[in-house]
Enzyme design. Structure first.
Site, PDB file in Angstrom:
ATOM      1  N   CYS A 109     -12.562   0.664 -22.057  1.00 44.47           N
ATOM      2  CA  CYS A 109     -12.833  -0.598 -21.333  1.00 44.47           C
ATOM      3  C   CYS A 109     -12.249  -1.695 -22.200  1.00 44.47           C
ATOM      4  CB  CYS A 109     -14.335  -0.778 -21.152  1.00 44.47           C
ATOM      5  SG  CYS A 109     -15.118   0.519 -20.171  1.00 44.47           S
ATOM      6  N   ALA A 110     -10.950  -1.911 -22.088  1.00 45.70           N
ATOM      7  CA  ALA A 110     -10.211  -2.514 -23.197  1.00 45.70           C
ATOM      8  C   ALA A 110      -9.947  -4.014 -23.119  1.00 45.70           C
ATOM      9  CB  ALA A 110      -8.884  -1.797 -23.354  1.00 45.70           C
ATOM     10  N   ALA A 111      -9.921  -4.590 -21.892  1.00 42.77           N
ATOM     11  CA  ALA A 111      -9.482  -5.986 -21.766  1.00 42.77           C
ATOM     12  C   ALA A 111     -10.577  -6.959 -22.216  1.00 42.77           C
ATOM     13  CB  ALA A 111      -9.108  -6.264 -20.315  1.00 42.77           C
ATOM     14  N   LYS A 115     -10.164  -5.547 -29.482  1.00 40.69           N
ATOM     15  CA  LYS A 115     -10.431  -4.305 -30.230  1.00 40.69           C
ATOM     16  C   LYS A 115      -9.223  -3.376 -30.182  1.00 40.69           C
ATOM     17  CE  LYS A 115     -15.337  -4.925 -29.419  1.00 40.69           C
ATOM     18  NZ  LYS A 115     -15.272  -5.871 -28.264  1.00 40.69           N
ATOM     19  N   ARG A 138      -7.826  -9.739 -16.346  1.00 38.33           N
ATOM     20  CA  ARG A 138      -8.080  -9.520 -17.781  1.00 38.33           C
ATOM     21  C   ARG A 138      -6.973  -8.680 -18.413  1.00 38.33           C
ATOM     22  NH1 ARG A 138     -13.769 -10.380 -19.347  1.00 38.33           N
ATOM     23  NH2 ARG A 138     -13.707  -8.623 -20.790  1.00 38.33           N
ATOM     24  N   ASP A 180     -16.421   0.246 -25.093  1.00 38.44           N
ATOM     25  CA  ASP A 180     -17.045  -1.086 -25.168  1.00 38.44           C
ATOM     26  C   ASP A 180     -17.278  -1.576 -23.735  1.00 38.44           C
ATOM     27  OD1 ASP A 180     -17.810  -3.527 -26.566  1.00 38.44           O
ATOM     28  OD2 ASP A 180     -15.852  -4.360 -26.037  1.00 38.44           O
ATOM     29  N   CYS A 225     -22.266  -6.009 -26.210  1.00 40.98           N
ATOM     30  CA  CYS A 225     -22.668  -7.316 -26.743  1.00 40.98           C
ATOM     31  C   CYS A 225     -24.031  -7.682 -26.154  1.00 40.98           C
ATOM     32  CB  CYS A 225     -21.614  -8.374 -26.477  1.00 40.98           C
ATOM     33  SG  CYS A 225     -21.279  -8.626 -24.739  1.00 40.98           S
TER      34      CYS A 225
END
Ligand code: SAM
Length: 299
Positions: A109-111, A115, A138, A180, A225
């Site tokens: 889940c990169a955008a 990271k 994104r 993430d 987060c």
């Protein structure tokens, strides 16, 4: 939240080692009139930082610390991808995953890709990063950011990670996964509804199980987060249980001051972060590793 009594979180600057070195960035800021105080020896030094002064972080290498409210979005080094404006807590997953050079890594889940670029820096642009995200907007931002940061070793796809086939030969050498997923942002002061929290936790459990089903995966960093145990310790506990003894929690960063809530045995291996305890945004990280002794485990 950022109420009047809330602690002021410093501004963190990650040096992009694909383009420059810590010493060169330190010299640049000195020329801009900042005085460099060296490596921080305590959290107190970070807490009391003010004026045109900066430090090297005490926990993470390549991370510089400036007083709260410092804004470098117009800075030349930011515009050219030499520095990445990234909260300290958000630097933990790639640092703790710590993939060895030339590895194949999935960023599920990169955008917008902070990271991913950190992973690429750790891999020195060698190896291969497969990055996925659902959100086209994104992903567009991410492409620009990765170009600017000089990241070359990545394949970016607009795809639901849950539909990525673990048996596809493309991924047969993927030994590291950074996961993430979307979560309730800790910065949002209001309490989420029980339904929203349940829906997210359900997605997080599904996506973590899916990630662990990649046949060659050895090590995975799961992060959010969020401050809610439903999205953090509870997700990790449920998926570890479902996996039997195939994976275990790694006791990462023993000197990190803030640990997972003691909701199950081993939860203290997880890390938490918050404005009060670690002078960062609210955050959670767990690192899972495949158990080496698979012989006794019937599959
Ligand atoms: N790792 C990113 C970074 O450091 O810049 C932040 C990721 S953000 C917390 C979560 C991302 O997950 C969002 O960009 C969202 O679009 C994406 N997402 C949500 N569901 C997804 C799915 N099923 N497959 C892939 N990506 C998904």
């Amino acid at each position: 939240g950022a109420g009047p009594g809330a602690p002021r979180v410093p501004r963190y600057v990650r040096v992009n080692t694909l383009k420059t070195r810590v010493d060169d960035v330190v010299d640049f800021f000195k020329r801009q009139g900042y005085s460099f105080l060296g490596k921080a020896g305590s959290m107190e030094e970070l807490r009391t930082l003010s004026g045109k002064k900066f430090l090297l972080d005490l926990h993470l290498p390549e991370l510089l610390v400036f007083p709260p409210q410092t804004d470098f979005h117009d800075n030349r080094l930011y515009m050219s991808g030499h520095i990445i404006l990234q909260d300290k807590a958000s630097c933990l997953p790639a640092f703790l995953l710590s993939p060895v050079a030339s590895s194949h890594v999935i960023d599920a889940c990169a955008a917008p890709g902070n990271k991913t670029s950190h992973l690429a820096a750790i891999l020195k642009n060698k190896g291969q990063i497969f990055a996925f995200d659902l959100d086209a907007k994104r992903l567009a931002t991410m492409n620009t950011m990765l170009m600017r940061a000089g990241v070359t070793s990545f394949k970016l796809a607009q795809q639901d990670f849950l539909t990525v086939d673990p048996q596809d030969p493309k991924y047969s050498k993927v030994t590291y996964i950074l996961l993430d997923p979307s979560s309730i942002p800790s910065a949002k002061g209001t309490a989420p509804s029980a339904e929203r929290l349940q829906a997210l936790a359900g997605f997080q459990r599904k996506v973590l199980s899916h990630a662990l089903s990649f046949p060659a995966v050895q090590r995975l960093a799961y992060s959010t987060c969020s401050v809610h145990r439903e999205e953090n310790e509870d997700v990790v506990q449920a998926v570890l249980q479902e996996q039997g003894s195939a994976f275990r929690l790694v006791n990462v960063f023993p000197s990190w001051p803030c640990r997972g809530l003691a909701t199950f045995p081993g939860a203290e291996c997880c890390l938490r972060a918050s404005p009060t305890a670690t002078l960062t945004q609210g955050f959670f990280v767990a690192v899972l590793e495949r158990c080496r002794d698979q012989d006794a485990v019937p599959r």
